[in-house]
Write an enzyme that holds these catalytic residues in place. Structure first.
Site, mmCIF file in Angstrom:
data_model
loop_
_atom_site.group_PDB
_atom_site.id
_atom_site.type_symbol
_atom_site.label_atom_id
_atom_site.label_comp_id
_atom_site.label_asym_id
_atom_site.label_seq_id
_atom_site.Cartn_x
_atom_site.Cartn_y
_atom_site.Cartn_z
ATOM 1 C CG PHE A 1 -6.726 -34.411 139.778
ATOM 2 C CD1 PHE A 1 -5.552 -34.808 138.856
ATOM 3 C CD2 PHE A 1 -7.874 -34.967 139.977
ATOM 4 C CE1 PHE A 1 -5.969 -36.158 137.730
ATOM 5 C CE2 PHE A 1 -8.169 -36.140 139.149
ATOM 6 C CZ PHE A 1 -7.306 -36.792 138.343
ATOM 7 N N GLY A 2 -3.830 -31.688 141.978
ATOM 8 C CA GLY A 2 -3.524 -30.079 142.229
ATOM 9 C C GLY A 2 -1.980 -29.961 142.883
ATOM 10 C CG HIS B 1 -6.289 -25.493 133.716
ATOM 11 N ND1 HIS B 1 -7.205 -26.224 132.871
ATOM 12 C CD2 HIS B 1 -6.733 -25.557 134.802
ATOM 13 C CE1 HIS B 1 -8.180 -26.512 133.660
ATOM 14 N NE2 HIS B 1 -8.062 -26.233 134.733
ATOM 15 C CG HIS C 1 -7.028 -21.134 137.337
ATOM 16 N ND1 HIS C 1 -7.452 -21.443 136.353
ATOM 17 C CD2 HIS C 1 -7.322 -21.879 138.413
ATOM 18 C CE1 HIS C 1 -8.121 -22.726 136.686
ATOM 19 N NE2 HIS C 1 -8.030 -22.938 138.123
ATOM 20 C CG ASN D 1 -12.709 -25.858 143.480
ATOM 21 O OD1 ASN D 1 -12.164 -24.680 143.861
ATOM 22 N ND2 ASN D 1 -11.984 -26.805 143.202
ATOM 23 C CG LEU E 1 -7.836 -17.891 147.837
ATOM 24 C CD1 LEU E 1 -8.073 -16.472 148.023
ATOM 25 C CD2 LEU E 1 -6.220 -17.960 148.086
ATOM 26 C CG HIS F 1 -11.554 -28.004 134.547
ATOM 27 N ND1 HIS F 1 -10.606 -28.263 135.518
ATOM 28 C CD2 HIS F 1 -11.723 -29.407 134.130
ATOM 29 C CE1 HIS F 1 -10.102 -29.612 135.574
ATOM 30 N NE2 HIS F 1 -10.790 -30.257 134.743
ATOM 31 C CG ASP G 1 -4.998 -24.925 138.503
ATOM 32 O OD1 ASP G 1 -6.059 -24.456 139.488
ATOM 33 O OD2 ASP G 1 -5.295 -25.969 137.708
HETATM 34 ZN ZN LIG Z 1 -9.383 -26.535 136.367
HETATM 35 ZN ZN LIG Z 2 -8.125 -24.730 138.903
#
Ligand SMILES: [Zn+2]
Ligand SMILES: [Zn+2]
Length: 430
Positions: free
Chosen positions: A325-326, A234, A62, A96, A65, A181, A307
């Site tokens: 987010f992230g 996740h 997961h 995505n 890139l 997700h 992730d």
């Molecule tokens: Zn996700």
């Molecule tokens: Zn993800």
């Protein structure tokens, strides 16, 4: 012709063959040629791995890139350089991007870029729906032929149960994972952190755990009917862990993964208002963290993933509600999982390697996850006692967005081999 390598003196752990012993691994022409007493005594290159763990190459199923479309945050080149430095010999990348990986030409693009620039193996994950809009199914059959390894609209869940059902039925013909997700959008709303005491105190909208649990429950029901291989991305909520635990008793095709931040951090960290703590699913309560750890301990959770979600510094400098987010994780996942799982004796080293290599290889149906003789020499050498302080400025990733910067950790990848070639090698490895 690539040279022969003998890695000797290390603790060789291969969950696929139930090996855990101090011995040698011999590599020739890109393949594992012998383990243990049968290994030759010499080679073109002899590596002393005393004090180290020698394992099948780690696989992160997961990763984001960002190429094509968001090359300012990460590229296939920089993301896989980060992966190799973190001990990963392979990554699966989420669709995505911009444009999204929702057709065979996009999958071919990623594989072509990877063949030109990547430091590790790259397995593209195709989108379930066109433009990841959750309405029309993407041409998954064509993407499978082009090399898509699994399917997901990650970043968002499939809101419509009918679309999810159609996608699962379609995918069950290809024996590929449906990766969700899990986030019910009408409950998640515009939430930017866990719905809980910290969000209440700050007066910010929250994402309730129920948004995750509800979609986990829906997907388990749908996957069971469709005969699909459902993989829950996740996991972050105690109730979701429990639903997966119960479902797995009846359906062996269900699998799940967890990220380091959901094992180590709670929603309270968001009280600092530092957007490096903003992630989706959000950091949850202490009870949720404990349930995720327990899910790893008892095998409810199959895999450990990052992730890895790179973002430019200027984007993460927005106010908490506006920031994306992230968080990134490829270069620090291994020591963070050691801190969360090995140090408190939640799992043993063989279990950790299984969850970071053998099991993801099985779920994706790819090579690797094993040191079996004749298999490609994808190998990770780990220095389990190396103590260091996380310094994001030294990352190979283009991005710096981690809430773990400055954290004291133990354990580090010392080397990563893919097809018997060094893709990363620490100076500490003689
Ligand atoms: Zn996700
Ligand atoms: Zn993800």
């Amino acid at each position: 012709m690539s040279k022969s390598i003998l890695i000797k003196g290390g603790r060789v752990i291969d969950p696929s063959q139930e090996i855990d012993e101090h011995t040698s691994v011999a590599i020739k022409e890109g393949k594992i040629v012998a383990i243990g007493d049968k290994a030759p005594k010499s080679a073109d290159e002899v590596v002393d791995a005393a004090g180290m763990i020698v394992a099948p190459g780690l696989i992160d199923m997961h990763v984001h890139l960002r190429e094509p479309g968001f090359e300012e945050s990460e590229t296939i080149e920089t993301g896989t350089a980060a992966a190799a430095a973190g001990g990963f010999s392979a990554v699966a990348c989420m669709p995505n991007t911009d444009p999204p990986l929702d057709n065979d030409a996009a999958i071919e693009f990623v594989l072509r870029q990877a063949s030109l620039t990547a430091h590790t193996r790259v397995y593209p994950i195709g989108a379930l729906t066109i433009s990841r809009a959750g309405e029309e199914l993407a041409e998954m059959g064509l993407m499978v032929r082009a090399g898509a390894i699994a399917f997901s609209d990650d970043g968002v869940g499939i809101a419509s149960a009918a679309v999810a059902q159609r996608a699962m039925k379609y995918l069950s013909m290809f024996d590929r994972l449906y990766i969700e997700h899990c986030e019910e959008p009408s409950l998640a709303g515009k939430g930017c952190m866990n719905a809980g005491p910290t969000a209440n105190r700050l007066g910010l909208p929250g994402i309730p755990g129920t948004a995750e649990t509800l979609m986990v429950e829906r997907d388990i029901t749908l996957a069971h009917q469709a005969g699909a291989r459902l993989h829950i991305a996740h996991v972050s909520v105690a109730d979701a862990v429990e639903r997966i635990r119960q479902a797995k008793k009846a359906d062996q095709r269900i699998s799940a993964e967890v990220c380091p931040h959901h094992l180590l951090l709670t929603e309270e960290s968001c009280g600092t208002y530092n957007a490096d703590f903003k992630v989706n699913p959000p950091l949850r309560s202490r009870k949720d963290v404990e349930a995720c750890v327990e899910g790893v301990r008892d095998g409810t959770i199959d895999c450990l993933v990052t992730d890895h979600a790179p973002h430019r510094r200027e984007d993460k400098e927005y106010e908490f509600p506006q920031a994306p987010f992230g968080m990134i994780g490829l270069e620090i996942a291994l020591p963070l999982f050691i801190q969360a799982l090995i140090d408190p004796e939640v799992v043993t080293w063989p279990r950790l390697i299984k969850m970071m290599s053998t099991r993801p290889a099985q779920l994706l149906g790819v090579t690797g996850g094993t040191l079996q003789v004749g298999q490609p020499a994808d190998v990770t050498i780990i220095d389990p006692s190396h103590e260091w302080v996380i310094d994001a400025e030294r990352f190979r990733s283009k991005s710096r967005n981690t809430p773990f910067n400055g954290r004291e950790v133990r354990g580090k990848a010392a080397a990563t081999l893919v097809d018997g070639e060094w893709r990363f090698r620490s100076q500490r490895l003689s």
